[in-house]
Design a protein around this motif. Structure first.
Motif, PDB file in Angstrom:
ATOM      1  N   ALA A 234     -82.250   4.153   6.315  1.00  0.00           N
ATOM      2  CA  ALA A 234     -81.464   5.103   7.274  1.00  0.00           C
ATOM      3  C   ALA A 234     -80.310   6.011   6.500  1.00  0.00           C
ATOM      4  CB  ALA A 234     -80.776   4.379   8.708  1.00  0.00           C
ATOM      5  N   ALA A 235     -79.949   5.322   5.199  1.00  0.00           N
ATOM      6  CA  ALA A 235     -78.779   6.205   4.559  1.00  0.00           C
ATOM      7  C   ALA A 235     -79.584   7.503   3.908  1.00  0.00           C
ATOM      8  CB  ALA A 235     -78.721   5.455   3.422  1.00  0.00           C
ATOM      9  N   ALA A 236     -81.020   7.602   4.090  1.00  0.00           N
ATOM     10  CA  ALA A 236     -81.588   8.916   3.576  1.00  0.00           C
ATOM     11  C   ALA A 236     -81.183  10.104   4.693  1.00  0.00           C
ATOM     12  CB  ALA A 236     -82.924   8.853   3.488  1.00  0.00           C
ATOM     13  N   THR A 237     -80.864   9.476   5.746  1.00  0.00           N
ATOM     14  CA  THR A 237     -80.447  10.514   6.896  1.00  0.00           C
ATOM     15  C   THR A 237     -79.201  11.279   6.646  1.00  0.00           C
ATOM     16  OG1 THR A 237     -79.801   9.135   8.589  1.00  0.00           O
ATOM     17  CG2 THR A 237     -82.123   9.595   8.395  1.00  0.00           C
ATOM     18  N   LEU A 238     -78.387  10.790   5.910  1.00  0.00           N
ATOM     19  CA  LEU A 238     -76.954  11.162   5.498  1.00  0.00           C
ATOM     20  C   LEU A 238     -76.807  12.408   4.793  1.00  0.00           C
ATOM     21  CD1 LEU A 238     -75.300   7.682   4.980  1.00  0.00           C
ATOM     22  CD2 LEU A 238     -75.073   9.328   7.439  1.00  0.00           C
ATOM     23  N   PRO A 239     -75.940  13.123   4.789  1.00  0.00           N
ATOM     24  CA  PRO A 239     -75.959  14.461   3.798  1.00  0.00           C
ATOM     25  C   PRO A 239     -75.966  14.210   2.460  1.00  0.00           C
ATOM     26  CG  PRO A 239     -74.232  14.612   5.777  1.00  0.00           C
ATOM     27  CD  PRO A 239     -74.843  13.156   5.944  1.00  0.00           C
ATOM     28  N   THR A 240     -76.541  14.822   1.627  1.00  0.00           N
ATOM     29  CA  THR A 240     -76.610  14.405   0.323  1.00  0.00           C
ATOM     30  C   THR A 240     -76.502  15.483  -0.549  1.00  0.00           C
ATOM     31  OG1 THR A 240     -78.936  14.446   0.210  1.00  0.00           O
ATOM     32  CG2 THR A 240     -78.056  12.504   0.715  1.00  0.00           C
ATOM     33  N   THR A 241     -75.967  15.350  -1.839  1.00  0.00           N
ATOM     34  CA  THR A 241     -76.016  16.223  -2.987  1.00  0.00           C
ATOM     35  C   THR A 241     -77.304  16.111  -3.792  1.00  0.00           C
ATOM     36  OG1 THR A 241     -73.614  16.026  -3.110  1.00  0.00           O
ATOM     37  CG2 THR A 241     -74.873  17.196  -4.970  1.00  0.00           C
ATOM     38  N   VAL A 242     -78.170  17.164  -3.793  1.00  0.00           N
ATOM     39  CA  VAL A 242     -79.359  17.346  -4.169  1.00  0.00           C
ATOM     40  C   VAL A 242     -79.188  17.979  -5.798  1.00  0.00           C
ATOM     41  CG1 VAL A 242     -81.844  18.214  -4.135  1.00  0.00           C
ATOM     42  CG2 VAL A 242     -80.396  17.561  -1.971  1.00  0.00           C
ATOM     43  N   VAL A 243     -79.968  17.206  -6.581  1.00  0.00           N
ATOM     44  CA  VAL A 243     -79.953  17.642  -7.952  1.00  0.00           C
ATOM     45  C   VAL A 243     -81.572  17.485  -8.412  1.00  0.00           C
ATOM     46  CG1 VAL A 243     -79.267  17.185 -10.379  1.00  0.00           C
ATOM     47  CG2 VAL A 243     -77.731  16.500  -8.496  1.00  0.00           C
ATOM     48  N   THR A 244     -81.910  18.731  -8.970  1.00  0.00           N
ATOM     49  CA  THR A 244     -83.369  18.635  -9.345  1.00  0.00           C
ATOM     50  C   THR A 244     -83.369  18.718 -11.023  1.00  0.00           C
ATOM     51  OG1 THR A 244     -83.873  20.102  -7.638  1.00  0.00           O
ATOM     52  CG2 THR A 244     -85.407  20.262  -9.528  1.00  0.00           C
ATOM     53  N   ILE A 245     -84.113  17.766 -11.520  1.00  0.00           N
ATOM     54  CA  ILE A 245     -84.235  17.542 -13.052  1.00  0.00           C
ATOM     55  C   ILE A 245     -85.634  17.728 -13.219  1.00  0.00           C
ATOM     56  CG2 ILE A 245     -82.085  16.331 -13.183  1.00  0.00           C
ATOM     57  CD1 ILE A 245     -83.667  13.621 -13.419  1.00  0.00           C
ATOM     58  N   ALA A 246     -85.873  17.602 -14.454  1.00  0.00           N
ATOM     59  CA  ALA A 246     -87.351  17.556 -15.161  1.00  0.00           C
ATOM     60  C   ALA A 246     -87.839  16.207 -15.249  1.00  0.00           C
ATOM     61  CB  ALA A 246     -87.542  18.437 -16.195  1.00  0.00           C
ATOM     62  N   ALA A 247     -89.223  16.096 -15.042  1.00  0.00           N
ATOM     63  CA  ALA A 247     -89.802  14.490 -15.408  1.00  0.00           C
ATOM     64  C   ALA A 247     -89.310  14.109 -16.606  1.00  0.00           C
ATOM     65  CB  ALA A 247     -91.298  14.675 -15.103  1.00  0.00           C
ATOM     66  N   ILE A 248     -89.275  15.225 -17.760  1.00  0.00           N
ATOM     67  CA  ILE A 248     -89.103  14.476 -19.290  1.00  0.00           C
ATOM     68  C   ILE A 248     -87.482  13.917 -19.219  1.00  0.00           C
ATOM     69  CG2 ILE A 248     -88.308  16.694 -19.792  1.00  0.00           C
ATOM     70  CD1 ILE A 248     -90.200  14.084 -21.947  1.00  0.00           C
ATOM     71  N   ASP A 249     -86.675  14.552 -18.389  1.00  0.00           N
ATOM     72  CA  ASP A 249     -85.131  14.146 -18.344  1.00  0.00           C
ATOM     73  C   ASP A 249     -85.358  12.661 -17.823  1.00  0.00           C
ATOM     74  OD1 ASP A 249     -84.370  16.645 -18.858  1.00  0.00           O
ATOM     75  OD2 ASP A 249     -84.309  17.163 -16.912  1.00  0.00           O
ATOM     76  N   LEU A 250     -85.944  12.228 -16.560  1.00  0.00           N
ATOM     77  CA  LEU A 250     -86.062  10.969 -16.320  1.00  0.00           C
ATOM     78  C   LEU A 250     -86.778   9.908 -17.608  1.00  0.00           C
ATOM     79  CD1 LEU A 250     -85.348   8.907 -14.055  1.00  0.00           C
ATOM     80  CD2 LEU A 250     -87.566   9.631 -13.223  1.00  0.00           C
ATOM     81  N   TYR A 251     -87.660  10.526 -18.085  1.00  0.00           N
ATOM     82  CA  TYR A 251     -88.294   9.778 -19.241  1.00  0.00           C
ATOM     83  C   TYR A 251     -87.204   9.547 -20.292  1.00  0.00           C
ATOM     84  CZ  TYR A 251     -91.140   8.862 -23.373  1.00  0.00           C
ATOM     85  OH  TYR A 251     -91.611   8.353 -24.641  1.00  0.00           O
ATOM     86  N   ASN A 252     -86.452  10.468 -20.465  1.00  0.00           N
ATOM     87  CA  ASN A 252     -85.599  10.282 -21.698  1.00  0.00           C
ATOM     88  C   ASN A 252     -84.313   9.411 -21.637  1.00  0.00           C
ATOM     89  OD1 ASN A 252     -86.687  12.336 -23.390  1.00  0.00           O
ATOM     90  ND2 ASN A 252     -85.641  14.049 -22.718  1.00  0.00           N
ATOM     91  N   LEU A 253     -84.331   9.277 -20.201  1.00  0.00           N
ATOM     92  CA  LEU A 253     -83.015   8.182 -19.509  1.00  0.00           C
ATOM     93  C   LEU A 253     -83.649   6.954 -19.781  1.00  0.00           C
ATOM     94  CD1 LEU A 253     -81.044   8.407 -16.442  1.00  0.00           C
ATOM     95  CD2 LEU A 253     -82.209   6.398 -16.925  1.00  0.00           C
ATOM     96  N   LEU A 254     -84.946   6.784 -19.383  1.00  0.00           N
ATOM     97  CA  LEU A 254     -85.571   5.251 -19.405  1.00  0.00           C
ATOM     98  C   LEU A 254     -85.782   4.882 -20.910  1.00  0.00           C
ATOM     99  CD1 LEU A 254     -88.282   5.421 -16.678  1.00  0.00           C
ATOM    100  CD2 LEU A 254     -86.187   4.368 -16.800  1.00  0.00           C
ATOM    101  N   ARG A 255     -85.764   6.010 -21.805  1.00  0.00           N
ATOM    102  CA  ARG A 255     -86.065   5.735 -23.320  1.00  0.00           C
ATOM    103  C   ARG A 255     -84.869   5.300 -23.905  1.00  0.00           C
ATOM    104  NH1 ARG A 255     -84.908   8.683 -27.836  1.00  0.00           N
ATOM    105  NH2 ARG A 255     -86.105   7.919 -29.911  1.00  0.00           N
ATOM    106  N   GLN A 256     -83.714   5.821 -23.294  1.00  0.00           N
ATOM    107  CA  GLN A 256     -82.721   5.496 -24.046  1.00  0.00           C
ATOM    108  C   GLN A 256     -81.836   4.165 -23.590  1.00  0.00           C
ATOM    109  OE1 GLN A 256     -80.458   6.988 -26.164  1.00  0.00           O
ATOM    110  NE2 GLN A 256     -81.714   8.594 -26.556  1.00  0.00           N
ATOM    111  N   LEU A 257     -82.542   3.542 -22.310  1.00  0.00           N
ATOM    112  CA  LEU A 257     -82.290   2.447 -21.849  1.00  0.00           C
ATOM    113  C   LEU A 257     -82.984   1.229 -22.621  1.00  0.00           C
ATOM    114  CD1 LEU A 257     -82.019   3.001 -17.938  1.00  0.00           C
ATOM    115  CD2 LEU A 257     -80.283   2.617 -19.564  1.00  0.00           C
ATOM    116  N   ARG A 258     -84.168   1.731 -22.937  1.00  0.00           N
ATOM    117  CA  ARG A 258     -85.210   0.883 -23.727  1.00  0.00           C
ATOM    118  C   ARG A 258     -84.565   0.440 -25.176  1.00  0.00           C
ATOM    119  NH1 ARG A 258     -89.626   3.908 -21.630  1.00  0.00           N
ATOM    120  NH2 ARG A 258     -89.869   4.835 -23.638  1.00  0.00           N
ATOM    121  N   LEU A 259     -84.034   1.560 -25.715  1.00  0.00           N
ATOM    122  CA  LEU A 259     -83.226   1.339 -27.238  1.00  0.00           C
ATOM    123  C   LEU A 259     -82.126   0.747 -27.135  1.00  0.00           C
ATOM    124  CD1 LEU A 259     -84.081   4.925 -28.429  1.00  0.00           C
ATOM    125  CD2 LEU A 259     -85.329   2.706 -28.851  1.00  0.00           C
TER     126      LEU A 259
END
Length: 629
Positions: A234-259
């Motif tokens: 139900a929280a998804a129905t609340l007003p949100t701030t939308v940010v668009t990133i590339a798939a590689i950005d999410l991959y880089n985040l996961l890579r840093q967390l692995r390191l």
């Protein structure tokens, strides 16, 4: 043994001392085990539907089996995930290995049934999750799951353009049997092998000796888990701030967390810095690693600094990342749920992270303030009209439903949000539409799910009667805010003194109360009703202050704001606190000791004017408001 020692604590006569864990029994029955059936030249993904629910049917050839395989694999990782800390214990593992040896010569159905019986005896905690909820609608096929630790919600949507349909599907909602065996079978899907997907009560016929046994399991779902599922969705129905990133950005985040391993000290969140016209920046704490998005500039109108949690759970998305085109992040605010929408052609995967763990009752209570309580009396007619319209069209936007029902848009939106909390409707964030989706075959007991416990119900009653007063608020730099309250109990004819220390992210660092329940259990059995009541009252006061920021500044007498500005890899932090006639400023580089200046004025009006003068100056110099909430 005396009668008093034999009496369990759960039988306490005081409602606020009830320690029971209410559960909702849900029966799931399947005509067989869902599985991947491989032929010489093709394959069939046969998903058996729950026979306790209305018939749902679909039969189609999958155009891109590889992408669907990875999406279904992500779904399984979410539904089986549990990120809570568990001490190492090999007892259950050894028992499970003995079971596997005893099942070596059994068929798939017999082995699965034996496994269910073993779980019921040896690992009741494994029955805390529902099998995936499948919804067949005119425009797409959807799967929904919720993790065992109440931390992650996932929704997989597949457009019918990804299939070649054979006949007309039967629309509706059901459950499917998604076991480890099915997951292993899904891994055999290949792009060069034609594969069909069938959903129904009799998904596939397999030649066996005699009739295959029916798989039946009764899941004792804790009401807290069921409530979390409904609230995060139900929280998804609340007003949100939308940010668009590339798939590689999410991959880089996961890579840093692995390191980098998490540190015991320091933050464990992700700060998202948003400046209009500049690329979004993701900052990993506590290492202060800055990842700048390559998907283009932020298109919002106002700058923002939002801090979110649950970054380790993002690893659940890793298998689908090679096929993803864009990632949309929907942010409710610092410490609140966040949603990640991954788009891979006709397939979208939405991951919702709760923003708090199941043990963090303080943040959960604060989040509850954003969602409406029951308003069926006010919205009864609108609620019924919306459900009737969705029963005819299955799916529709809020605007379309308002036009069809001829009800005010504001009432329709409120009714839809309540329907999501009640488990009758699902919000598809990727499409911005609402869908008819009853969570269970029987109506959900809303009275049990409205509050987490009897103590929470009593706490809200105390707040509603005006029996809770905030006696003092003391902000301690580096620690958070210390809140002391006075709770007057008419039944006990006493006044209790609960006290909370909340960090800057709204999490409880310490708590105590003068009541009997706290002296007896401390926090091992959860907070007492008076601590919950104080947290609710404090959250309501914070919400009033937040709303006052955009209204008359002359009403504010206590407030704290935190600002930050980045200069390359360095970040400057400034915190301003107004406490009636006192003004305190702290500033300096993040992660280092901050300089402090304290000012005392002759009147509240003078202190308030000086406070907002500095606020305006910081915002004019490009500082981002990172105040939690």
């Amino acid at each position: 043994m005396s009668e008093e020692t034999e009496k369990p604590e759960q039988e306490s006569t005081k409602p606020e001392e009830q320690l029971s864990d209410p559960r909702t029994p849900i029966t799931l029955t399947y005509a067989g085990a869902s599985q991947m059936v491989s032929g010489d030249h093709d394959g069939k993904l046969a998903l058996f539907a729950n026979t306790h629910r209305a018939p749902v049917q679909a039969d189609a050839r999958i155009k891109d089996p590889l992408t669907l395989r990875e999406a279904l694999s992500c779904l399984y990782e979410v539904v089986s995930s549990d990120f809570r800390y568990v001490p190492r214990d090999k007892t259950a593992y050894l028992a499970y290995m003995r079971l596997r040896k005893s099942m070596a010569g059994q068929s798939a159905w017999q082995a699965q049934q034996a496994y269910f019986e073993w779980l019921a005896r040896n690992d009741p905690g494994a029955w805390l999750v529902l099998d995936p909820i499948v919804t067949v609608h005119p425009d797409r096929l959807l799967f929904e799951v919720f993790s065992k630790d109440e931390g992650a919600y996932a929704q997989l949507g597949v457009d019918w353009s990804a299939f070649e349909l054979a006949g007309t599907p039967t629309y509706g909602t059901t459950n499917i049997d998604y076991s480890k065996g099915l997951f292993d079978g899904v891994q055999r899907m290949r792009s060069y092998r034609p594969t069909r997907l069938t959903i129904g009560r009799e998904a596939v016929a397999i030649t066996t000796e005699g009739k295959p046994p029916v798989i039946e399991k009764t899941i004792q779902v804790p009401d807290a888990w069921l409530r979390g599922f409904l609230q995060v969705q139900a929280a998804a129905t609340l007003p949100t701030t939308v940010v668009t990133i590339a798939a590689i950005d999410l991959y880089n985040l996961l890579r840093q967390l692995r390191l980098h391993a998490d540190l015991k000290k320091g933050g464990r969140g992700v700060r998202i810095e948003l400046v209009p016209g500049q690329p979004p920046r993701l900052v990993l704490e506590p290492w202060e690693i800055v990842l700048e998005s390559g998907a283009g500039p932020y298109k919002g109108r106002s700058p923002a600094l939002i801090r979110i949690w649950g970054r380790r759970r993002l690893s659940l998305l890793r298998r689908l990342l090679p096929f993803v085109e864009t990632v949309d992040i929907h942010l409710l605010g610092s410490g609140l749920p966040s949603f990640y929408v991954l788009r891979a052609g006709p397939i979208t995967l939405t991951l919702g992270l709760s923003g708090f763990t199941s043990a963090n009752w303080s943040q959960s209570v604060g989040f509850d303030q954003l969602l409406p309580r029951e308003r069926h009396d006010e919205l009864k007619a609108t609620y019924a009209a919306v459900l009737k319209q969705l029963g005819e069209v299955w799916v529709g936007s809020a605007a379309a439903l308002a036009a069809a029902t001829k009800k005010p848009a504001k009432e329709v939106h409120a009714a839809l949000q309540i329907a999501c909390q009640n488990g009758q409707v699902m919000y598809d964030l990727a499409r911005d539409v609402y869908r008819l989706r009853p969570l269970t075959d029987a109506p959900v007991d809303l009275g049990r799910l409205q509050y987490r416990s009897v103590r929470e119900r009593i706490a809200h009653d105390l707040v509603g009667r005006g029996a809770v007063k905030i006696a003092s608020e003391n902000r301690i730099y580096g620690t958070g805010i210390e809140v002391t309250g006075k709770v007057t109990s008419e039944s006990d004819r006493r006044e209790y003194r609960p006290q909370l220390v909340l960090d800057d992210d709204g999490r409880v660092k310490s708590a105590e109360c003068t009541c009997t329940f706290y002296r007896k259990h401390k926090l091992k059995e959860g907070p007492c009703a008076h601590l919950i009541a104080l947290r609710v009252a404090q959250a309501q006061e914070e919400e009033r202050r937040r709303q006052a920021r955009g209204q008359a500044r002359g009403t504010i007498i206590v407030e704290t704001r935190t600002y930050a500005r980045r200069d390359g890899e360095a970040e400057e932090v400034c915190q301003i606190s107004l406490d009636r006639q006192r003004l305190k400023l702290r500033w300096g580089p993040r992660g280092q000791g901050l300089r402090v200046q304290s000012l005392v004025f002759n009147s509240v009006a003078e202190a308030r004017a000086a406070y907002f003068e500095r606020v305006d100056e910081l915002e004019a110099r490009g500082y981002l408001d990172g105040t939690a909430g």
